[in-house]
Design a protein around this motif. Structure first.
Motif, PDB file in Angstrom:
ATOM      1  N   SER A  28       0.805  -1.188   0.004  1.00 49.81           N
ATOM      2  CA  SER A  28       0.144  -0.085  -0.077  1.00 49.81           C
ATOM      3  C   SER A  28       0.928   1.374  -0.053  1.00 49.81           C
ATOM      4  CB  SER A  28      -1.098  -0.023   1.253  1.00 49.81           C
ATOM      5  OG  SER A  28      -0.102   0.308   2.337  1.00 49.81           O
ATOM      6  N   LEU A  29       0.462   2.526  -0.071  1.00 52.53           N
ATOM      7  CA  LEU A  29       1.184   3.548   0.151  1.00 52.53           C
ATOM      8  C   LEU A  29       1.530   3.994   1.447  1.00 52.53           C
ATOM      9  CD1 LEU A  29      -1.148   5.895  -2.529  1.00 52.53           C
ATOM     10  CD2 LEU A  29       1.419   4.746  -2.847  1.00 52.53           C
ATOM     11  N   TYR A  30       0.914   3.208   2.477  1.00 55.93           N
ATOM     12  CA  TYR A  30       1.243   3.322   3.765  1.00 55.93           C
ATOM     13  C   TYR A  30       1.598   1.787   4.380  1.00 55.93           C
ATOM     14  CZ  TYR A  30       0.866   4.750   8.561  1.00 55.93           C
ATOM     15  OH  TYR A  30       1.316   5.061   9.920  1.00 55.93           O
ATOM     16  N   SER A  31       2.861   1.904   4.677  1.00 54.56           N
ATOM     17  CA  SER A  31       3.662   0.702   5.067  1.00 54.56           C
ATOM     18  C   SER A  31       2.904  -0.417   6.047  1.00 54.56           C
ATOM     19  CB  SER A  31       5.072   0.788   5.123  1.00 54.56           C
ATOM     20  OG  SER A  31       5.071   1.510   6.414  1.00 54.56           O
TER      21      SER A  31
ATOM     22  N   LYS B 225      -8.579  -5.432  -0.473  1.00 52.18           N
ATOM     23  CA  LYS B 225      -9.887  -5.399   0.492  1.00 52.18           C
ATOM     24  C   LYS B 225     -10.238  -6.776   0.559  1.00 52.18           C
ATOM     25  CE  LYS B 225     -12.262  -3.110  -2.948  1.00 52.18           C
ATOM     26  NZ  LYS B 225     -13.430  -2.380  -3.578  1.00 52.18           N
ATOM     27  N   THR B 226     -10.656  -6.631   1.970  1.00 51.28           N
ATOM     28  CA  THR B 226     -11.185  -8.111   2.523  1.00 51.28           C
ATOM     29  C   THR B 226     -12.645  -8.241   2.193  1.00 51.28           C
ATOM     30  OG1 THR B 226     -11.860  -6.943   4.625  1.00 51.28           O
ATOM     31  CG2 THR B 226      -9.712  -7.808   4.635  1.00 51.28           C
TER      32      THR B 226
ATOM     33  N   PRO C 188     -24.219  -2.951   1.308  1.00 53.19           N
ATOM     34  CA  PRO C 188     -25.136  -3.215   2.287  1.00 53.19           C
ATOM     35  C   PRO C 188     -24.583  -3.561   3.545  1.00 53.19           C
ATOM     36  CG  PRO C 188     -25.089  -5.022   0.953  1.00 53.19           C
ATOM     37  CD  PRO C 188     -24.144  -4.119   0.383  1.00 53.19           C
ATOM     38  N   ASN C 189     -23.384  -3.563   3.793  1.00 55.57           N
ATOM     39  CA  ASN C 189     -22.674  -4.152   4.839  1.00 55.57           C
ATOM     40  C   ASN C 189     -22.321  -3.077   5.925  1.00 55.57           C
ATOM     41  OD1 ASN C 189     -22.463  -6.823   3.786  1.00 55.57           O
ATOM     42  ND2 ASN C 189     -20.571  -6.137   2.891  1.00 55.57           N
ATOM     43  N   LYS C 190     -22.176  -3.258   7.159  1.00 55.41           N
ATOM     44  CA  LYS C 190     -21.820  -2.207   8.190  1.00 55.41           C
ATOM     45  C   LYS C 190     -20.443  -1.941   8.043  1.00 55.41           C
ATOM     46  CE  LYS C 190     -26.076  -2.499   9.888  1.00 55.41           C
ATOM     47  NZ  LYS C 190     -27.104  -1.651   9.071  1.00 55.41           N
ATOM     48  N   LEU C 191     -20.339  -0.961   8.599  1.00 55.98           N
ATOM     49  CA  LEU C 191     -18.578  -0.628   8.430  1.00 55.98           C
ATOM     50  C   LEU C 191     -17.837  -1.422   9.459  1.00 55.98           C
ATOM     51  CD1 LEU C 191     -19.047   3.275   8.294  1.00 55.98           C
ATOM     52  CD2 LEU C 191     -17.807   1.812   6.625  1.00 55.98           C
TER      53      LEU C 191
ATOM     54  N   SER D 273      -9.540   0.542   8.006  1.00 61.76           N
ATOM     55  CA  SER D 273     -10.099   0.463   9.330  1.00 61.76           C
ATOM     56  C   SER D 273      -9.204   0.487  10.532  1.00 61.76           C
ATOM     57  CB  SER D 273     -10.861  -0.894   9.435  1.00 61.76           C
ATOM     58  OG  SER D 273      -9.977  -1.778   9.460  1.00 61.76           O
ATOM     59  N   LYS D 274      -9.614   0.517  11.713  1.00 65.93           N
ATOM     60  CA  LYS D 274      -8.780   0.666  12.769  1.00 65.93           C
ATOM     61  C   LYS D 274      -8.172  -0.826  13.058  1.00 65.93           C
ATOM     62  CE  LYS D 274      -9.106   0.741  17.969  1.00 65.93           C
ATOM     63  NZ  LYS D 274      -9.910   0.927  19.140  1.00 65.93           N
ATOM     64  N   GLU D 275      -8.621  -1.814  12.345  1.00 65.40           N
ATOM     65  CA  GLU D 275      -7.947  -3.150  12.359  1.00 65.40           C
ATOM     66  C   GLU D 275      -6.991  -3.477  11.252  1.00 65.40           C
ATOM     67  OE1 GLU D 275     -11.376  -2.982  14.631  1.00 65.40           O
ATOM     68  OE2 GLU D 275     -11.407  -2.682  12.459  1.00 65.40           O
ATOM     69  N   ASN D 276      -6.700  -2.148  10.440  1.00 59.11           N
ATOM     70  CA  ASN D 276      -5.763  -2.167   9.454  1.00 59.11           C
ATOM     71  C   ASN D 276      -6.335  -2.904   8.159  1.00 59.11           C
ATOM     72  OD1 ASN D 276      -4.255  -0.929  11.209  1.00 59.11           O
ATOM     73  ND2 ASN D 276      -2.573  -2.568  11.612  1.00 59.11           N
ATOM     74  N   SER D 277      -7.369  -2.962   7.914  1.00 60.97           N
ATOM     75  CA  SER D 277      -8.120  -3.539   6.847  1.00 60.97           C
ATOM     76  C   SER D 277      -8.367  -2.525   5.799  1.00 60.97           C
ATOM     77  CB  SER D 277      -9.292  -4.311   7.044  1.00 60.97           C
ATOM     78  OG  SER D 277      -9.097  -5.326   7.711  1.00 60.97           O
TER      79      SER D 277
END
Length: 468
Positions: A335-338, A344-345, A395-398, A452-456
């Motif tokens: 990614s552009l951030y190591s 995408k999961t 239609p999925n939650k964040l 996401s906070k979980e790095n996804s």
């Protein structure tokens, strides 16, 4: 009684005249008497054959017996795979096109940055095809081992029959080819090249059907460009791929050289003088004496004919070499951030990042539809402008309590996007979308990367700003 009429005197005179008659090359004698002694040398990898039937055959040449118990001469380059190993690989040519090839194994190939991928490595064995007659199916196959090869410039090798093709002991004797003196061959002398030039290309079954071939020419001269120490005999007799390692006969109907190569420019054949095999065969003293008794002579030029045993040299495996190739490749940035992956999961496969000039509140408490989603915006040169960024996972939650956003801007100086800001937003994980605003004061091209906070990785979006 006149002396000329004396029967005894006439008989002696005929013997003298016969002995003075010039020796001639007798190709019929060579073909009939030595046909069983001139052989085909097939380079065969049993391990490769186990993977796929018919794939074990790699290359071929010719050879000839020099003792009746199964020792034979051929070229070093015919059997070099068996000692140094081979490597089957793809590489980049000078035009950066991928090409396949098989070469003698070397660490230089492994280290070469043009090496793309390796498919096989190994140590094949020499398989000797001996014809019992001039019928294409009347032959027998034997397994051999390399006893010695030249380690300098001399292109010679000594082989030994060790069993039949099924591994059974060999009890028969072999037809020995008489050896002459390569230092005595004169320019202009008639020569005969005997061997198995490759008539067709294809499978091992086709290769086994190639029959022996004679070609006639003269000893055209000597060559010391390719080897300044002992040189080559030159001949205009035809030498083709597959002839390598085969015997070259002189007018005495004895072998004075080994067919070695064909010149690219002139087409003149190069023949290794047989006397050079004096040092190659010396590695086995008992066999060496037998070959000397068969006519082998020490060469007049003594320099650079070095010898090594036929013991297999160590090589790397396919797995080891391909690991080296992979290690040489530039590391791909995920990614552009190591700290993140850009894949995408399943949770965010339907996610979108888009932009608008209105908030949900300004849009009757609704997220803006496509008619209000833009990729280009105008901003005030002095005051800048506010852009609303939407992250939609419907239609999925964040399913995360926090978004980490990385803002990049395109630099015309370095010709790539560079990071300008790290942003963090706390959100409601039970919602399927969220939004935030960002104030811009510079025109240009921008990209948002959202995690996401979980790095996804959630998704990314691009926009362009220009001044009014």
């Amino acid at each position: 009684m006149s002396r000329l009429c004396n029967p005894f005197f006439l008989f002696v005179l005929m013997l003298i005249l016969g002995s003075c008659e010039k020796q001639k090359l007798d190709t019929k004698l060579i073909a009939n008497k030595y046909q069983k002694g001139v052989v085909k040398v097939l380079i065969f990898d049993p391990e490769l054959e186990k993977k796929k039937e018919g794939s074990g055959y790699l290359s071929r040449g010719s050879g000839f017996f020099v003792t009746d118990d199964g020792y034979l001469f051929t070229n070093k380059h015919v059997v070099e795979y068996c000692v140094k190993g081979y490597i089957d690989y793809n590489y980049y040519d000078k035009n950066k096109k991928i090409k396949p090839t098989i070469s003698v194994y070397s660490e230089d190939i492994v280290k070469n940055k043009n090496l793309v991928k390796v498919y096989n490595t190994g140590h094949p064995i020499p398989v000797i095809q001996v014809f019992n007659s001039h019928h294409e199916n009347d032959y027998k196959l034997y397994k051999a081992e390399v006893v010695a090869i030249g380690s300098g410039n001399y292109d010679g090798a000594l082989l030994k029959i060790i069993s039949d093709f099924e591994g059974n002991p060999v009890r028969e004797t072999f037809t020995t080819i008489p050896i002459g003196n390569s230092d005595d061959v004169a320019q202009g002398e008639q020569l005969c090249v005997y061997g198995y030039p490759q008539q067709v290309r294809g499978s091992s079954n086709l290769t086994l059907k190639d029959m022996s071939t004679l070609s006639i020419g003269i000893m055209s001269g000597l060559d010391f460009n390719f080897n300044s120490d002992y040189g080559y005999l030159k001949t205009d007799a035809e030498i083709h791929g597959g002839n390598s390692g085969g015997p070259v006969f002189s007018e005495k109907n004895k072998v004075i050289g080994i067919a070695t190569a064909k010149g690219n420019i002139t087409g003149i054949g190069l023949v290794s003088g047989i006397n050079g095999m004096y040092y190659i065969s010396a590695i086995d003293s008992k066999t060496h004496k037998k070959i000397i008794d068969n006519g082998l002579t020490m060469p007049e030029r003594l320099a650079s004919i070095n010898t090594m045993t036929g013991e297999k040299l160590p090589i790397k495996t396919v797995k080891e070499i391909n690991a080296i190739i992979e290690a040489r490749k530039p590391k791909k940035k995920t990614s552009l951030y190591s700290n993140f992956t850009s894949n995408k999961t399943g949770l965010y496969t339907k996610s979108k990042v888009y932009f608008s000039n209105v908030s949900v509140k300004q849009n009757d408490n609704k997220i803006p539809g496509k008619s209000k989603q833009y990729t280009r915006f105008s901003i005030d040169r002095n005051k800048g402008g506010k852009i609303w960024v939407y992250v939609d996972n419907y239609p999925n939650k964040l399913n995360t309590e926090q978004l980490r956003v990385y803002l990049y801007k395109y630099s015309n100086f370095v010709k790539k996007y560079t990071k300008v800001k790290d942003l963090v937003y706390n959100i409601n994980k039970s919602y399927d979308y969220t939004f935030f605003s960002h104030d811009f004061y510079e025109a240009g091209k921008y990209k948002f990367y959202v995690y996401s906070k979980e790095n996804s990785f959630v998704n990314s979006g691009a926009l362009e700003l220009y001044f009014k």
